[in-house]
Design an enzyme around this catalytic site. Structure first.
Site, PDB file in Angstrom:
ATOM      1  N   ASN A  42     -12.565  34.210 -17.770  1.00  0.00           N
ATOM      2  CA  ASN A  42     -13.360  34.511 -16.592  1.00  0.00           C
ATOM      3  C   ASN A  42     -14.485  35.467 -16.978  1.00  0.00           C
ATOM      4  O   ASN A  42     -14.317  36.339 -17.830  1.00  0.00           O
ATOM      5  CB  ASN A  42     -12.500  35.055 -15.446  1.00  0.00           C
ATOM      6  CG  ASN A  42     -11.725  36.305 -15.769  1.00  0.00           C
ATOM      7  OD1 ASN A  42     -11.236  36.499 -16.883  1.00  0.00           O
ATOM      8  ND2 ASN A  42     -11.565  37.178 -14.790  1.00  0.00           N
ATOM      9  N   CYS A  53     -14.866  31.222 -13.310  1.00  0.00           N
ATOM     10  CA  CYS A  53     -13.446  31.271 -13.683  1.00  0.00           C
ATOM     11  C   CYS A  53     -13.234  30.764 -15.106  1.00  0.00           C
ATOM     12  O   CYS A  53     -14.040  29.998 -15.641  1.00  0.00           O
ATOM     13  CB  CYS A  53     -12.624  30.427 -12.720  1.00  0.00           C
ATOM     14  SG  CYS A  53     -12.693  30.979 -11.005  1.00  0.00           S
ATOM     15  N   GLU A  55     -11.053  28.597 -16.236  1.00  0.00           N
ATOM     16  CA  GLU A  55     -10.862  27.147 -16.313  1.00  0.00           C
ATOM     17  C   GLU A  55     -12.208  26.431 -16.331  1.00  0.00           C
ATOM     18  O   GLU A  55     -12.435  25.543 -17.153  1.00  0.00           O
ATOM     19  CB  GLU A  55     -10.042  26.648 -15.112  1.00  0.00           C
ATOM     20  CG  GLU A  55      -8.684  27.271 -14.996  1.00  0.00           C
ATOM     21  CD  GLU A  55      -8.638  28.521 -14.127  1.00  0.00           C
ATOM     22  OE1 GLU A  55      -7.635  28.716 -13.424  1.00  0.00           O
ATOM     23  OE2 GLU A  55      -9.618  29.308 -14.139  1.00  0.00           O
ATOM     24  N   CYS A  86      -7.530  28.509  -8.876  1.00  0.00           N
ATOM     25  CA  CYS A  86      -8.072  28.643  -7.521  1.00  0.00           C
ATOM     26  C   CYS A  86      -8.502  27.270  -7.007  1.00  0.00           C
ATOM     27  O   CYS A  86      -8.552  26.287  -7.759  1.00  0.00           O
ATOM     28  CB  CYS A  86      -9.242  29.631  -7.511  1.00  0.00           C
ATOM     29  SG  CYS A  86     -10.754  29.014  -8.279  1.00  0.00           S
ATOM     30  N   CYS A  89     -11.477  25.701  -8.885  1.00  0.00           N
ATOM     31  CA  CYS A  89     -11.088  25.196 -10.208  1.00  0.00           C
ATOM     32  C   CYS A  89     -10.268  23.919 -10.095  1.00  0.00           C
ATOM     33  O   CYS A  89     -10.388  23.020 -10.921  1.00  0.00           O
ATOM     34  CB  CYS A  89     -10.338  26.254 -10.997  1.00  0.00           C
ATOM     35  SG  CYS A  89     -11.436  27.537 -11.630  1.00  0.00           S
TER      36      CYS A  89
END
Length: 127
Positions: A42, A53, A55, A86, A89
C-alpha cells in the site's frame, strides 16, 4: 505453485509499505496463470483518496509487464487477524480473474483461504 513462497514474499515486501498516515501496513504477492510472481504494497497519500492498496499495486505492476491474469493472491497484514481485500480491490481482482484464490495471512496462525467469486459474487463485469 508454491504458496509458502508467496506468503514469504508478501511478508518480505511489507517493509516497503508507505503508510505514514494510517500506520496500517498491507502487502500482496500473487502468481499469474503462468506462475510468475508479482508483489505490491500500500502507498498512502496525505490526500487519502489517492492512496493505492497493495493488491492493486501488485496487479498494476503485472499489467505493466504484460500479464493480465491472477491465479493465487496472498495478502499480508502485521495484525493478529487476517484482513481481506477491500471492496475496490475485490472489483479490481475480478477484472483479471473470476476464480482467483485469495489467501489472507497475518502475524498469528489464523488465515483465510477463499476465492474472488466468493468474496465478490456479483462483480460488475462486461457480461
Amino acid at each position: 505453485m508454491d504458496i509458502e513462497k508467496l506468503k514469504a514474499a508478501a511478508k518480505d515486501v511489507a517493509k516497503n509499505s508507505y503508510s505514514p498516515y494510517s500506520k496500517f501496513t498491507v502487502a500482496a504477492a500473487f502468481y499469474n496463470q503462468q506462475g510468475e510472481m508479482f508483489t505490491g504494497v500500500n502507498v498512502e497519500n496525505v490526500s487519502y483518496g489517492l492512496t493505492i492498496c497493495a493488491e492493486r499495486n501488485a496487479i498494476c505492476a503485472s499489467v505493466t509487464q504484460g500479464s493480465t491474469s491472477i491465479h493465487t493472491l496472498v495478502i499480508y497484514t502485521p495484525t493478529p487477524t487476517p484482513t481481506p481485500p477491500c471492496g475496490a480491490c475485490r472489483q479490481f481482482i475480478s477484472e483479471f480473474s473470476k476464480d482467483a484464490r485469495i489467501i489472507s495471512i497475518c502475524d498469528s496462525e489464523q488465515m483465510t483461504d477463499t476465492t474472488i467469486d466468493k468474496l465478490l459474487p456479483s462483480s460488475f463485469s462486461d457480461f
